[in-house]
Scaffold this active site. Structure first.
Site, mmCIF file in Angstrom:
data_model
loop_
_atom_site.group_PDB
_atom_site.id
_atom_site.type_symbol
_atom_site.label_atom_id
_atom_site.label_comp_id
_atom_site.label_asym_id
_atom_site.label_seq_id
_atom_site.Cartn_x
_atom_site.Cartn_y
_atom_site.Cartn_z
ATOM 1 N N CYS A 151 -4.123 39.601 14.137
ATOM 2 C CA CYS A 151 -4.529 40.722 15.148
ATOM 3 C C CYS A 151 -4.743 40.097 16.640
ATOM 4 O O CYS A 151 -4.972 40.848 17.752
ATOM 5 C CB CYS A 151 -5.494 41.634 14.787
ATOM 6 S SG CYS A 151 -5.089 42.193 13.214
ATOM 7 N N ASP A 156 -7.345 38.335 17.580
ATOM 8 C CA ASP A 156 -8.746 37.915 17.609
ATOM 9 C C ASP A 156 -9.497 37.563 16.211
ATOM 10 O O ASP A 156 -9.417 38.413 15.247
ATOM 11 C CB ASP A 156 -9.465 38.691 18.514
ATOM 12 C CG ASP A 156 -8.861 40.246 18.608
ATOM 13 O OD1 ASP A 156 -9.220 40.789 19.685
ATOM 14 O OD2 ASP A 156 -8.690 40.587 17.626
ATOM 15 N N CYS A 212 -8.821 37.220 23.274
ATOM 16 C CA CYS A 212 -8.524 37.274 24.732
ATOM 17 C C CYS A 212 -9.800 37.139 25.394
ATOM 18 O O CYS A 212 -10.756 37.064 24.832
ATOM 19 C CB CYS A 212 -7.818 38.598 24.826
ATOM 20 S SG CYS A 212 -9.035 40.075 24.671
ATOM 21 N N CYS A 240 -12.723 44.757 21.247
ATOM 22 C CA CYS A 240 -13.055 43.518 21.458
ATOM 23 C C CYS A 240 -14.674 43.759 21.200
ATOM 24 O O CYS A 240 -15.357 42.844 20.476
ATOM 25 C CB CYS A 240 -12.803 42.839 22.775
ATOM 26 S SG CYS A 240 -11.201 42.340 23.099
#
Lengths: 143, 411
Positions: free
Chosen positions: A37, A39, A63, A106
Site C-alpha cells: 500500500c 506505507d 510518503c 497517513c
C-alpha cells in the site's frame, strides 16, 4: 504535490527516529500498514512502572505525510499516560499537519500505530505473570 | 561534489524529459515570423498571405515526414500525440468495422491509447490487451496468436513513456503484414530520439508529438500510409483540411516549429544519442556503485537510455522526491496521483506493488549536463540512505526478516 510547512519540517527534521528492544517488557511495538500500500509504520513506546510513556521511537516507509504523521505522534505521546495516548485522534494529526484529503490515511495509520503499540505493551504486561505457568503447560503438552 | 561544480548548476534541475521538453531556441526563432508577418490562413487560396503560410506548412510537413521515412502526403498535423492516437484507433476501427471489429494492444500502452480502446469497447469492438514479459517487451508469439482475421488494427508503443523499453517494431510490423492487420505505433517518445523508418518497420500509422522532441506544445502528427492505403473516419469534421482526415485551420507557427524540431532532431540524432547514452551510463553506474538494492525497471539493453526508471527498495518514491525537491522527476509511486494505485506499467512487468511504490523515473535530455547528472546522483544517494535509516522495511531486511513472511494489515 505541494506540502505544508509542518510536513516539510517533520520530514526534514524527523523527531524520535530509532528502534527499541522489542522483546523488553516495558516496550510496546506497533507495526501497521503494508509495503504494497506504500506505507508501513513501526512505532515503539517505552512505558514507566506507573503507566507513563517515557519515550517513543518510530521508523516509517511512506510518503512525506506518513513520515510527518508518525514523527508528530511520537512527540505527542511522550509524557502521556497510555489512556491519554490512546485517545489521540487521527483528525488532530491531520489538522495539525494540514494534510490534504488524499493524505488523511497517513494520519489514520499513525493513530493505528500508537494503538497497536499500546495493545502490544498491555498484552505483554498481562502475560508476564502468566507466562511461567504457560511455559510449564506447553512443555508438559510437548512431552 | 566540489563547491565549484555546484556553482555551475542552475536549480532546480529538470529530469523529466518524458513529460515534456523545452522548446529549442532555434525552433522558437523559426516560429516567430509566423505569428505576425506571415500570419495568413494556410488554407486561403486567393492571396499571397495564404500561399506563404501554406508553403511554410508544407515545408514543415516535409521535414516531419523525412524524420520517419515517410512521404509528406502521408503526414497529417494534429494537436498532439493524444489526438493522433485517438484518430488512428477510432478512425481505423470505425472505418473498417463492417469487416473487422477487433483491436490488439498492450497493457503497457499510454493512457490515451488504453482509454480510446475502452471507448471502442463500448461501441462493440473487441479489444485484446496483451501482457508483456518481465523486461517490458511483448512476446511476439503471443502477439501473433492474438491477431485474427477480424483484427483491424494493432497498436504498440515504440518507446514506452514510463520505462523506456523499445518494442521490436520491425518484427511486429512483419507479423501484422502477414496477418493482414494495420500496425499503429505511438512513437511520441521515440521520434527524434531513435531512428524510425515507417517502411522498414512496416508501420501503417504513427503518432508523434512536437513537445516531446524540443518542439512546441499543441502540435503533433499522424502518419497514415498511402500504399497500401489506410483509410480512416475523421474525428473532427469541418472544412476538409488534412485530406479530410482532420478539419480545422492549421496553426502555422506550431507546424513550422514542429518541422524545425524534426529537422534538428534528424540532423543531431547521432550526437544527441551518444551524449545521452554516456550520461545515462554515468548516472546508472554511480547509483549502482553507491547504493545496494536498486533495480532498473525494463530491459537493460533494449531501451532508450534517456529514460531510467529505478526502484529504490525500501524507500517510498514520493518521500524520496520530497527530499530531492530541487530535481524535477516523476514517480511510479501511487502517492503522487490521486488514485493511490502504483503504476500499471510497472505492475504489468510483474514488479511487486511494494517495489512499484519505490520507483522514480529519471529523464536525460538534450540539455542535460554531466554536472546535473552528478548533482542528481549525490542528492539521490544522500536521501536514499537517510530514508533507509528510517525505513522499518530496511531495518527488517538487515535483521534477516523475509518481508513476504509478514502478515501485513490492509488499509
Amino acid at each position: 504535490m505541494a506540502y505544508g510547512e509542518k510536513v516539510i519540517d517533520h520530514y526534514e527534521n524527523p523527531r524520535n527516529i530509532g528502534a527499541m528492544d522489542k522483546s523488553a517488557a516495558n516496550v510496546g511495538t506497533g507495526l501497521v500498514g503494508a509495503p504494497a500500500c506504500g506505507d508501513v509504520m513501526k512505532l515503539q513506546i517505552q512505558v514507566s512502572a506507573d503507566g507513563i510513556i517515557e519515550d517513543a521511537k518510530f521508523k516509517t516507509f511512506g510518503c512525506g505525510s506518513a513520515i510527518a504523521s508518525s514523527s508528530l505522534i511520537t512527540e505527542w505521546v511522550k509524557g502521556k499516560s497510555l489512556d491519554e495516548a490512546e485517545n489521540i485522534k487521527n483528525t488532530q494529526i491531520a489538522q495539525h499537519l494540514a494534510l490534504p484529503p488524499v493524505k488523511i490515511h497517513c494520519s489514520v495509520l499513525a493513530e493505528d500505530a500508537i494503538k497497536a503499540a499500546i495493545a502490544d505493551f498491555r498484552g505483554k504486561a498481562a502475560t508476564v505473570g502468566g507466562r511461567a505457568a504457560q511455559n510449564v503447560a506447553a512443555e508438559a503438552a510437548a512431552e | 561534489m566540489s563547491a565549484e561544480a555546484k556553482k555551475n548548476i542552475r536549480l532546480p534541475i529538470y529530469m523529466d524529459y518524458q513529460a515534456t521538453t523545452p522548446t529549442d531556441e532555434r525552433v522558437v526563432q523559426a516560429m516567430l515570423p509566423y505569428f505576425t508577418e506571415v500570419f495568413g490562413n494556410p488554407h486561403s487560396r486567393s492571396h499571397s498571405f495564404g500561399w506563404e503560410a501554406e508553403a511554410a506548412v508544407e515545408d514543415a510537413r516535409a521535414k516531419v515526414a523525412k524524420l520517419i521515412g515517410a512521404s509528406p502526403k502521408e503526414v497529417i498535423f494534429t494537436s498532439g500525440a493524444t489526438e493522433s492516437n485517438n484518430l488512428a484507433l477510432k478512425g481505423v476501427a470505425r472505418f473498417y468495422k463492417d469487416r473487422k471489429d477487433e483491436i490488439v494492444t498492450l497493457i503497457t500502452e499510454h493512457k490515451c491509447v488504453l482509454d480510446a480502446c475502452r471507448h471502442l469497447e463500448e461501441e462493440g469492438f473487441k479489444v485484446t490487451y496483451l501482457p508483456v514479459q518481465q523486461n517490458g517487451i511483448v512476446d511476439l508469439e503471443r502477439l501473433r496468436e492474438a491477431i485474427t482475421e477480424r483484427t483491424a488494427i494493432v497498436s504498440v508503443m515504440t518507446v514506452n513513456n514510463e520505462i523506456g523499453v523499445i518494442q521490436p517494431m520491425a518484427e511486429i510490423g512483419t507479423i501484422c503484414r502477414e496477418k493482414g492487420a494495420f500496425l499503429h505505433t505511438d512513437a511520441a517518445q521515440a521520434a527524434g530520439k531513435i531512428p524510425l523508418d515507417v517502411d522498414a518497420m512496416h508501420i501503417d500509422l504513427m503518432s508523434i508529438s512536437g513537445h516531446k522532441m524540443y518542439g512546441p506544445k499543441g502540435i503533433g502528427a499522424l502518419y497514415v500510409r498511402r500504399k497500401p492505403r489506410v483509410r480512416l473516419q475523421a474525428l473532427i469534421n469541418g472544412g476538409g483540411q488534412e485530406r479530410g482526415m482532420r478539419s480545422g485551420t492549421l496553426p502555422t507557427p506550431l507546424c513550422v516549429g514542429f518541422g524545425k524540431a524534426a529537422e534538428i532532431a534528424g540532423d543531431e540524432m547521432g550526437a544527441d544519442a551518444e551524449r545521452i547514452r554516456m550520461l545515462s551510463e554515468r548516472f546508472l553506474d554511480a547509483i549502482n556503485t553507491r547504493l545496494p538494492d536498486v533495480v532498473l525497471n525494463g530491459d537493460r539493453e533494449r531501451r532508450y537510455p534517456g529514460n531510467l526508471n529505478l526502484s529504490f527498495s525500501y524507500v517510498e518514491g514520493e518521500s524520496l522526491m520530497m527530499g530531492m525537491r530541487d530535481i524535477a522527476v516523476s514517480s511510479g509511486s501511487a502517492c503522487t496521483s490521486a488514485s493511490l494505485e502504483p503504476s500499471y506499467v510497472l505492475r504489468a512487468l510483474g514488479v511487486d506493488e511494494e517495489m512499484a511504490h519505490t520507483s522514480i523515473r529519471f529523464g536525460i535530455g538534450r540539455p542535460t549536463t554531466e554536472a546535473e547528472v552528478d548533482y542528481t546522483v549525490e542528492t539521490v544517494v544522500k536521501h536514499v540512505q537517510k530514508l533507509r535509516q528510517m525505513s522499518p522495511l530496511w531495518e527488517m531486511v538487515q535483521e534477516g526478516v523475509d518481508l513476504k513472511s509478514i502478515r501485513w494489515s490492509d488499509h
